[in-house]
Design a protein around this motif. Structure first.
Motif, PDB file in Angstrom:
ATOM      1  N   UNK A 106      -5.505  -3.044  -0.759  1.00  0.00           N
ATOM      2  CA  UNK A 106      -6.656  -2.778  -1.738  1.00  0.00           C
ATOM      3  C   UNK A 106      -7.103  -1.441  -1.917  1.00  0.00           C
ATOM      4  N   UNK A 107      -7.446  -0.890  -0.812  1.00  0.00           N
ATOM      5  CA  UNK A 107      -7.736   0.570  -0.587  1.00  0.00           C
ATOM      6  C   UNK A 107      -6.927   1.679  -1.464  1.00  0.00           C
ATOM      7  N   UNK A 108      -5.419   1.486  -1.234  1.00  0.00           N
ATOM      8  CA  UNK A 108      -4.626   2.458  -1.999  1.00  0.00           C
ATOM      9  C   UNK A 108      -4.550   2.142  -3.256  1.00  0.00           C
ATOM     10  N   UNK A 109      -4.685   0.892  -3.795  1.00  0.00           N
ATOM     11  CA  UNK A 109      -4.997   0.703  -5.163  1.00  0.00           C
ATOM     12  C   UNK A 109      -6.129   1.268  -5.826  1.00  0.00           C
ATOM     13  N   UNK A 110      -7.228   1.217  -5.003  1.00  0.00           N
ATOM     14  CA  UNK A 110      -8.437   1.766  -5.251  1.00  0.00           C
ATOM     15  C   UNK A 110      -8.358   3.255  -5.515  1.00  0.00           C
ATOM     16  N   UNK A 111      -7.786   3.903  -4.642  1.00  0.00           N
ATOM     17  CA  UNK A 111      -7.451   5.376  -4.654  1.00  0.00           C
ATOM     18  C   UNK A 111      -6.517   5.796  -6.021  1.00  0.00           C
ATOM     19  N   UNK A 136       0.719  -1.305  -0.061  1.00  0.00           N
ATOM     20  CA  UNK A 136       0.087   0.130   0.166  1.00  0.00           C
ATOM     21  C   UNK A 136       0.775   1.177   0.084  1.00  0.00           C
ATOM     22  N   UNK A 137       1.757   1.181   0.545  1.00  0.00           N
ATOM     23  CA  UNK A 137       2.931   2.343   0.832  1.00  0.00           C
ATOM     24  C   UNK A 137       3.607   2.555  -0.618  1.00  0.00           C
ATOM     25  N   UNK A 138       3.813   1.577  -1.386  1.00  0.00           N
ATOM     26  CA  UNK A 138       4.346   1.658  -2.626  1.00  0.00           C
ATOM     27  C   UNK A 138       3.174   2.423  -3.587  1.00  0.00           C
ATOM     28  N   UNK A 139       2.102   1.974  -3.469  1.00  0.00           N
ATOM     29  CA  UNK A 139       1.137   2.644  -4.208  1.00  0.00           C
ATOM     30  C   UNK A 139       0.965   4.051  -3.994  1.00  0.00           C
ATOM     31  N   UNK A 140       0.937   4.377  -2.662  1.00  0.00           N
ATOM     32  CA  UNK A 140       0.827   5.842  -2.505  1.00  0.00           C
ATOM     33  C   UNK A 140       2.011   6.728  -2.702  1.00  0.00           C
ATOM     34  N   UNK A 141       3.081   6.056  -2.961  1.00  0.00           N
ATOM     35  CA  UNK A 141       4.446   6.791  -3.235  1.00  0.00           C
ATOM     36  C   UNK A 141       4.325   7.619  -4.621  1.00  0.00           C
ATOM     37  N   UNK A 142       3.482   6.795  -5.529  1.00  0.00           N
ATOM     38  CA  UNK A 142       4.013   7.171  -6.962  1.00  0.00           C
ATOM     39  C   UNK A 142       3.968   8.586  -7.322  1.00  0.00           C
ATOM     40  N   UNK A 143       3.139   9.626  -6.466  1.00  0.00           N
ATOM     41  CA  UNK A 143       3.419  11.006  -6.826  1.00  0.00           C
ATOM     42  C   UNK A 143       4.713  11.174  -6.949  1.00  0.00           C
ATOM     43  N   UNK A 155       2.917  19.354  -4.303  1.00  0.00           N
ATOM     44  CA  UNK A 155       1.978  19.929  -3.839  1.00  0.00           C
ATOM     45  C   UNK A 155       0.940  18.713  -3.547  1.00  0.00           C
ATOM     46  N   UNK A 156      -0.124  18.804  -2.568  1.00  0.00           N
ATOM     47  CA  UNK A 156      -0.885  17.626  -2.530  1.00  0.00           C
ATOM     48  C   UNK A 156      -1.179  17.154  -3.574  1.00  0.00           C
ATOM     49  N   UNK A 157      -0.944  15.779  -3.705  1.00  0.00           N
ATOM     50  CA  UNK A 157      -1.020  15.067  -5.007  1.00  0.00           C
ATOM     51  C   UNK A 157      -2.653  14.952  -5.451  1.00  0.00           C
ATOM     52  N   UNK A 158      -3.012  15.117  -6.684  1.00  0.00           N
ATOM     53  CA  UNK A 158      -4.110  14.864  -7.089  1.00  0.00           C
ATOM     54  C   UNK A 158      -4.485  13.696  -7.613  1.00  0.00           C
ATOM     55  N   UNK A 159      -5.704  13.197  -7.980  1.00  0.00           N
ATOM     56  CA  UNK A 159      -6.087  11.956  -8.517  1.00  0.00           C
ATOM     57  C   UNK A 159      -4.913  11.711  -9.621  1.00  0.00           C
ATOM     58  N   UNK A 160      -4.943  12.618 -10.446  1.00  0.00           N
ATOM     59  CA  UNK A 160      -4.034  12.269 -11.515  1.00  0.00           C
ATOM     60  C   UNK A 160      -2.637  11.814 -11.320  1.00  0.00           C
ATOM     61  N   UNK A 161      -2.014  12.602 -10.237  1.00  0.00           N
ATOM     62  CA  UNK A 161      -0.657  12.252  -9.682  1.00  0.00           C
ATOM     63  C   UNK A 161      -0.537  11.174  -8.874  1.00  0.00           C
ATOM     64  N   UNK A 162      -1.794  10.425  -8.337  1.00  0.00           N
ATOM     65  CA  UNK A 162      -1.774   9.252  -7.577  1.00  0.00           C
ATOM     66  C   UNK A 162      -2.024   7.965  -8.462  1.00  0.00           C
ATOM     67  N   UNK A 163      -2.348   8.092  -9.764  1.00  0.00           N
ATOM     68  CA  UNK A 163      -2.778   7.172 -10.603  1.00  0.00           C
ATOM     69  C   UNK A 163      -1.865   6.278 -10.586  1.00  0.00           C
TER      70      UNK A 163
END
Length: 350
Positions: A275-280, A16-23, A156-164
């Motif tokens: 799974x939740x961070x992948x959903x984000x 999950x941490x890898x997923x939310x680090x992509x920005x 900046x706080x990542x947007x949905x596009x930057x979290x993709x």
């Protein structure tokens, strides 16, 4: 210093941490568009970053193989891996994990700029040339962005596009060939957790699944690791009795396949898990069942409307305290989870 030609981001785990680090890769690429960006990650988690357009190379850390080598007294594979990090000649390395192992990897690169948290745990900070103090009372995603900012990479706080996140073609083809799900509107349910204190009772998942199917969904896909099947008895019984609508994939998918499943899902329901961070990362609606966790620090980024949690104002939150965690998780009722699923799906009431 001149702009770097090679940059390494170190974030090996957890999934999950890898997923939310992509920005981080997005902002680094935006700041240094000509630089090659590599990402060091556990080999099993590599699908999270290997198809990202801002990541040009993946450095796979084979934790199990290297661990076995050490246990047998063979240090050659370990020293070889560390040597490969130095031979890559990175100009800048960002350690976004902040532990002893990631600090060692950072140090092993011998990059001129090695960046991380001043309070990295387990003395991980010893591997850095630049150490920055970032506030603890902010979301972990914002802490990582704070490290980049402090090092001169604007964020900046990542947007949905930057979290993709991005799914590979092979995994998309796998999903297209999964006859039980292809062309159907389905939910992904992840009923497991490594920590007992983070688990919503499996019997309640078994009650919830039929109610999800009444919301216009054709099927529910169950996901989790093979080692977690013992947690899922009532849900697996449900799948056995209705295999065409409740699809048992627990222990039968790779990380890339789970990403493909979630990318195509109408809804994701899960405990505090990857799974939740992948959903984000795929901007999918979700119902997040949280217990002894500070959601504002490590929950789904920017997605509190999909979170169910019932904790007292001064109640201690410790996911390692199984008994206390289960008490908190059991406060979430099936009705509450079903009602939230209705809302996030936009389904008519039944």
């Amino acid at each position: 210093m001149p702009d770097p030609s090679r940059v390494l981001i170190i974030r090996p785990s957890a999934l999950g941490d890898v997923c939310r680090s992509v920005p981080a890769a997005v902002f680094v690429h935006r700041h240094w568009p000509k630089a090659r960006i590599d990402w060091l990650v556990f080999d099993a988690f590599s699908p999270v970053v290997e198809h990202h357009p801002c990541v040009q190379g993946v450095v796979r850390f084979h934790r199990r193989l290297l661990g076995e080598a050490i246990s047998r007294g063979r240090i050659g594979p370990v020293t070889g891996f560390l040597r490969s990090l130095r031979e890559a000649k990175y100009d800048v390395v960002f350690d976004l994990q902040g532990l002893a192992r990631s600090g060692l990897f950072t140090w092993a690169t011998r990059a001129p700029r090695r960046v991380g948290l001043a309070d990295a745990r387990e003395l991980g900070w010893l591997g850095y040339t630049e150490r920055y103090r970032i506030a603890h009372d902010i979301h972990s995603v914002d802490r990582m962005m704070g490290v980049l900012n402090a090092a001169g990479v604007p964020t900046h706080p990542p947007t949905a596009a930057e979290l993709r996140l991005y799914t590979g073609e092979v995994d998309r083809q796998w999903l297209a060939g999964e006859q039980r799900l292809a062309g159907r509107r389905y939910a992904v349910v992840a009923p497991t957790s490594r920590w007992v204190g983070k688990r919503w009772p499996a019997s309640r998942f078994a009650e919830l699944v039929p109610r999800l199917l009444s919301m216009g969904l054709d099927a529910v896909a169950l996901v989790g690791s093979s080692g977690e099947r013992a947690q899922c008895g009532p849900v697996l019984e449900l799948a056995a009795s209705s295999p065409s609508r409740v699809i048992d994939l627990i222990g039968g998918t790779t990380v890339g396949q789970v990403m493909a499943l979630i990318e195509g899902a109408a809804l994701v329901v899960a405990n505090d898990s990857a799974a939740l961070h992948i959903a984000v990362g795929f901007a999918r609606p979700f119902v997040a069942l949280y217990g002894p966790t500070r959601v504002e620090l490590v929950g789904p980024y920017g997605g509190r409307e999909g979170v169910l949690q019932h904790v007292g104002p001064d109640e201690p939150l410790n996911h390692k305290d199984a008994e206390a965690g289960q008490r908190i998780m059991e406060r979430i009722t099936v009705d509450q989870a079903a009602d939230l699923a209705h809302r996030v799906l936009g389904a008519p009431p039944v």
